[in-house]
Design a protein around this motif. Structure first.
Motif, PDB file in Angstrom:
ATOM      1  N   GLY A  99      41.949  44.153  35.173  1.00 42.54           N
ATOM      2  CA  GLY A  99      43.012  43.589  34.352  1.00 42.54           C
ATOM      3  C   GLY A  99      44.133  42.965  35.144  1.00 42.54           C
ATOM      4  O   GLY A  99      44.317  41.743  35.146  1.00 42.54           O
ATOM      5  N   ILE A 100      44.880  43.789  35.877  1.00 45.73           N
ATOM      6  CA  ILE A 100      46.077  43.307  36.568  1.00 45.73           C
ATOM      7  C   ILE A 100      45.743  42.293  37.654  1.00 45.73           C
ATOM      8  O   ILE A 100      46.373  41.235  37.753  1.00 45.73           O
ATOM      9  N   MET A 101      44.747  42.621  38.481  1.00 43.78           N
ATOM     10  CA  MET A 101      44.417  41.721  39.592  1.00 43.78           C
ATOM     11  C   MET A 101      43.946  40.362  39.090  1.00 43.78           C
ATOM     12  O   MET A 101      44.402  39.309  39.560  1.00 43.78           O
ATOM     13  N   VAL A 102      43.036  40.374  38.139  1.00 47.46           N
ATOM     14  CA  VAL A 102      42.493  39.108  37.621  1.00 47.46           C
ATOM     15  C   VAL A 102      43.582  38.316  36.906  1.00 47.46           C
ATOM     16  O   VAL A 102      43.680  37.092  37.054  1.00 47.46           O
ATOM     17  N   THR A 103      44.425  39.004  36.144  1.00 45.92           N
ATOM     18  CA  THR A 103      45.516  38.322  35.450  1.00 45.92           C
ATOM     19  C   THR A 103      46.490  37.680  36.426  1.00 45.92           C
ATOM     20  O   THR A 103      46.991  36.572  36.200  1.00 45.92           O
ATOM     21  N   THR A 104      46.758  38.369  37.538  1.00 45.95           N
ATOM     22  CA  THR A 104      47.669  37.808  38.548  1.00 45.95           C
ATOM     23  C   THR A 104      47.069  36.548  39.175  1.00 45.95           C
ATOM     24  O   THR A 104      47.775  35.553  39.380  1.00 45.95           O
ATOM     25  N   TYR A 105      45.786  36.594  39.483  1.00 46.25           N
ATOM     26  CA  TYR A 105      45.117  35.378  39.980  1.00 46.25           C
ATOM     27  C   TYR A 105      45.198  34.264  38.940  1.00 46.25           C
ATOM     28  O   TYR A 105      45.505  33.106  39.261  1.00 46.25           O
ATOM     29  N   GLN A 106      44.950  34.618  37.693  1.00 49.04           N
ATOM     30  CA  GLN A 106      44.875  33.633  36.621  1.00 49.04           C
ATOM     31  C   GLN A 106      46.229  32.992  36.323  1.00 49.04           C
ATOM     32  O   GLN A 106      46.344  31.763  36.229  1.00 49.04           O
ATOM     33  N   SER A 147      39.644  45.928  47.161  1.00 51.24           N
ATOM     34  CA  SER A 147      39.003  45.454  45.927  1.00 51.24           C
ATOM     35  C   SER A 147      39.513  44.075  45.546  1.00 51.24           C
ATOM     36  O   SER A 147      38.739  43.198  45.126  1.00 51.24           O
ATOM     37  N   CYS A 148      40.821  43.874  45.681  1.00 53.36           N
ATOM     38  CA  CYS A 148      41.411  42.572  45.363  1.00 53.36           C
ATOM     39  C   CYS A 148      40.873  41.489  46.294  1.00 53.36           C
ATOM     40  O   CYS A 148      40.549  40.373  45.863  1.00 53.36           O
ATOM     41  N   TRP A 149      40.757  41.829  47.570  1.00 52.35           N
ATOM     42  CA  TRP A 149      40.209  40.881  48.548  1.00 52.35           C
ATOM     43  C   TRP A 149      38.758  40.519  48.209  1.00 52.35           C
ATOM     44  O   TRP A 149      38.360  39.350  48.266  1.00 52.35           O
ATOM     45  N   LEU A 150      37.961  41.513  47.824  1.00 56.77           N
ATOM     46  CA  LEU A 150      36.548  41.278  47.560  1.00 56.77           C
ATOM     47  C   LEU A 150      36.314  40.470  46.283  1.00 56.77           C
ATOM     48  O   LEU A 150      35.280  39.814  46.147  1.00 56.77           O
ATOM     49  N   ILE A 151      37.268  40.496  45.350  1.00 59.16           N
ATOM     50  CA  ILE A 151      37.171  39.590  44.198  1.00 59.16           C
ATOM     51  C   ILE A 151      37.221  38.145  44.687  1.00 59.16           C
ATOM     52  O   ILE A 151      36.436  37.294  44.267  1.00 59.16           O
ATOM     53  N   GLY A 152      38.178  37.889  45.611  1.00 57.54           N
ATOM     54  CA  GLY A 152      38.274  36.557  46.191  1.00 57.54           C
ATOM     55  C   GLY A 152      37.066  36.209  47.034  1.00 57.54           C
ATOM     56  O   GLY A 152      36.631  35.049  47.073  1.00 57.54           O
ATOM     57  N   VAL A 153      36.509  37.185  47.714  1.00 58.30           N
ATOM     58  CA  VAL A 153      35.299  36.961  48.514  1.00 58.30           C
ATOM     59  C   VAL A 153      34.136  36.565  47.617  1.00 58.30           C
ATOM     60  O   VAL A 153      33.349  35.663  47.930  1.00 58.30           O
ATOM     61  N   ALA A 154      34.007  37.238  46.470  1.00 61.86           N
ATOM     62  CA  ALA A 154      32.882  36.977  45.567  1.00 61.86           C
ATOM     63  C   ALA A 154      32.920  35.569  44.984  1.00 61.86           C
ATOM     64  O   ALA A 154      31.874  34.945  44.757  1.00 61.86           O
ATOM     65  N   THR A 155      34.124  35.054  44.741  1.00 61.80           N
ATOM     66  CA  THR A 155      34.246  33.705  44.173  1.00 61.80           C
ATOM     67  C   THR A 155      34.486  32.658  45.254  1.00 61.80           C
ATOM     68  O   THR A 155      34.202  31.481  45.057  1.00 61.80           O
ATOM     69  N   GLY A 156      35.030  33.109  46.406  1.00 57.98           N
ATOM     70  CA  GLY A 156      35.531  32.201  47.421  1.00 57.98           C
ATOM     71  C   GLY A 156      37.026  32.056  47.231  1.00 57.98           C
ATOM     72  O   GLY A 156      37.470  31.814  46.097  1.00 57.98           O
ATOM     73  N   PRO A 157      37.833  32.255  48.273  1.00 66.01           N
ATOM     74  CA  PRO A 157      39.296  32.190  48.123  1.00 66.01           C
ATOM     75  C   PRO A 157      39.787  30.899  47.485  1.00 66.01           C
ATOM     76  O   PRO A 157      40.780  30.909  46.748  1.00 66.01           O
ATOM     77  N   ASP A 158      39.098  29.804  47.738  1.00 64.31           N
ATOM     78  CA  ASP A 158      39.526  28.517  47.180  1.00 64.31           C
ATOM     79  C   ASP A 158      39.206  28.390  45.697  1.00 64.31           C
ATOM     80  O   ASP A 158      39.694  27.459  45.034  1.00 64.31           O
TER      81      ASP A 158
END
Length: 540
Positions: free
Chosen positions: A64-71, A279-290
């Motif tokens: 929730g929080i991590m994805v919302t912050t990215y979004q 965990s937050c870093w690996l979300i970016g890893v899974a999609t690619g930071p860009d």
């Protein structure tokens, strides 16, 4: 005990027989009987650690929080924020943990603040704590109801309004809250461990099958923190840490509270900072930071489940949905227990009606405090359910507002309490002539207070973004003002007690037994524990 054995204290209260403290102005009774005491030795380090970690709701934070912050904020360097805030929370814990060695009180925040800044300020803090945690816990019911409703729709084809499972959750949590804390700890422990296992599994899946940029460390580059959304992202990240500061609430119920509470706080801060940053870093890893910001914008809170299904299959994702719900339930129960104990402590010390300050004979739990929070949650959930104008309107609007508004209002109050408590720690030890001996801890508290105040300023400035109220919305100032109103009510109440019931005012923060430093001062004074301390305590 670091302070007191040398006799260097200006405390006025020293023990004078079982359950009494004396001073030049007369006696202050601190022991009100076993019905006003939480049962001791009910919970040890593992149980307390699991109870506190459950409040941080790991899966809810990650999905929730991590994805919302990215979004919403577009801050790619979000993992670095968890590292930085981990340092701030560790600095805060240094003084807070030292305070916990001396004050064993279910009132935690307000008891510490009362001991440092006086009973009136402590009364203000007590109402802020009660309102903050109550609102935060009630908001989680909205998310719980929405997720259970979605599960029933997805797997059983049953259409159930979100408020039905939310109200059932209120009832179940209320029932568990009135039971023994060790039973609650077992329930929370099992749910938390399952939740953490699921996160570890999909984290490993993300690492094993990274996105197009591989195992990039770009998210830990300080340059990724630039942008207008940094302050708001900090506020979002702080909510991921909420929970560790609750450990002292259980001090009266732990074995060896002077050791266990401090240990649990540091373990929790370390775990949360490292676990959430990874965990937050690996979300970016899974999609690619860009691509993580765009992916979060496309999938919203469903991003974690989408990424997990691509790597680990549908069955795992189905189980993940289930444990997401149980994790929310664990957070509800953990926060409920905290609110019940604050209400109990306030009732015992005369800040709330006296019946709230009694424990149940069978369980030793604060049953009436639990009932109070259950009733409040029932009223709030019902109010949001009534505002749900299905089928014509958006059926998700009430529950989204309930979760977003309540969660951020509560977090705002907790940040305020943490900053105030840091100041209280400094004043407390300096007034007792221990400033030099505690210089390192007091410096850490000062740095933490400054950092927390900075986050608080950002929170006030961007509150309309935090609650998704829209720029210029009246909610941007109305909702955070609830914390200010609670503080004013508490301060006025404390002032009235000081003028009309000075004996009650003098008890604020003392709990059900003599204060630990005061005990030590009495024991070291001529005549032993029965001798009064030589100086009258000054309480602002």
């Amino acid at each position: 005990m670091p302070i007191g054995s040398s006799g260097k204290t200006n405390s006025a209260l020293a023990t004078a027989g079982p359950g009494r403290t004396t001073g030049p102005g007369g006696a202050i009774r601190t022991f009100k009987g076993t019905e006003r005491a939480l049962r001791a030795d009910r919970i040890g380090t593992p149980g307390l650690l699991l109870s506190v970690l459950a409040a941080s709701a790991p899966l809810m934070v990650v999905a929730g929080i991590m994805v919302t912050t990215y979004q919403v904020m577009g801050i790619v360097g979000q993992p670095l924020l968890f590292v930085a805030l981990g340092v701030v929370m560790a600095l805060f814990s240094v003084g807070y943990a030292e305070m916990s060695r001396h004050v064993h009180n279910a009132g935690a925040f307000y008891a510490y603040i009362a001991r440092g800044l006086g009973g009136t300020v402590g009364a203000g803090a007590s109402f802020v704590a009660l309102v903050s945690y109550s609102i935060m816990q009630t908001g989680i019911y909205g998310m719980f109801g929405f997720e259970v409703s979605a599960l029933l729709e997805r797997y059983l084809g049953a259409s159930v309004a979100w408020w039905i499972p939310a109200l059932l959750g209120v009832a179940v949590v209320g029932a568990l809250g009135a039971l023994k804390i060790d039973l609650n700890a077992k329930v929370l422990g099992v749910l938390l461990l399952l939740e953490v296992v699921m996160i570890v599994i999909f984290d490993l899946g993300f690492a094993a099958q990274p996105g197009p940029q591989g195992l990039s460390l770009h998210a830990f580059d300080p340059a990724t923190l630039g942008g207008a959304g940094l302050g708001t992202s900090l506020c979002f990240a702080v909510t991921g840490f909420v929970g560790f500061e609750q450990a002292p609430v259980y001090a009266e119920e732990t074995s060896r509270p002077g050791t266990v509470v401090a240990r649990v706080m540091f373990l929790t801060v370390g775990f949360v900072a490292v676990f959430f940053a990874l965990s937050c870093w690996l979300i970016g890893v899974a999609t690619g930071p860009d691509h993580v910001v765009a992916a979060a914008g496309e999938h919203g809170p469903g991003l974690i489940f989408t990424l997990a299904e691509q790597r680990l299959g549908t069955l795992f994702t189905d189980v993940l949905h289930l444990f997401f719900v149980t994790g929310i339930f664990a957070a509800m129960l953990s926060c409920h227990n905290v609110v019940a104990r604050y209400a109990f402590a306030m009732g015992r010390e005369g800040l709330l009606p006296a019946p709230l300050g009694r424990t149940a004979k069978a369980s030793g739990a604060p049953a009436l405090g639990s009932l109070l929070q259950t009733v409040l949650a029932l009223v709030v959930v019902t109010a949001f359910a009534v505002s749900d104008d299905k089928p014509a309107g958006d059926p998700t609007a009430p529950v989204i507002h309930l979760s977003a508004w309540a969660g951020n209002i509560g977090a705002f109050g907790v940040i305020l309490l943490m900053a105030t408590a840091s100041l209280a720690v400094i004043v407390f030890f300096v007034r007792r002539g221990a400033g030099r001996a505690q210089a390192g801890r007091l410096t850490a508290s000062g740095l933490a207070a400054l950092a927390l105040l900075a986050v608080l300023v950002y929170g006030v400035k961007d509150f309309d973004i935090l609650v998704d109220a829209g720029e210029g919305s009246v909610l941007g100032w109305l909702l955070p003002s609830l914390i200010g109103v609670a503080a004013v009510i508490g301060l006025v109440h404390g002032s009235l007690l000081r003028a009309r019931k000075p004996a009650v005012h003098a008890r604020i923060g003392l709990g059900n037994e003599a204060f630990q430093l005061d005990k030590a001062a009495g024991a070291s004074a001529p005549g032993g524990a029965d001798a009064p301390a030589p100086h009258k305590e000054s309480r602002p």
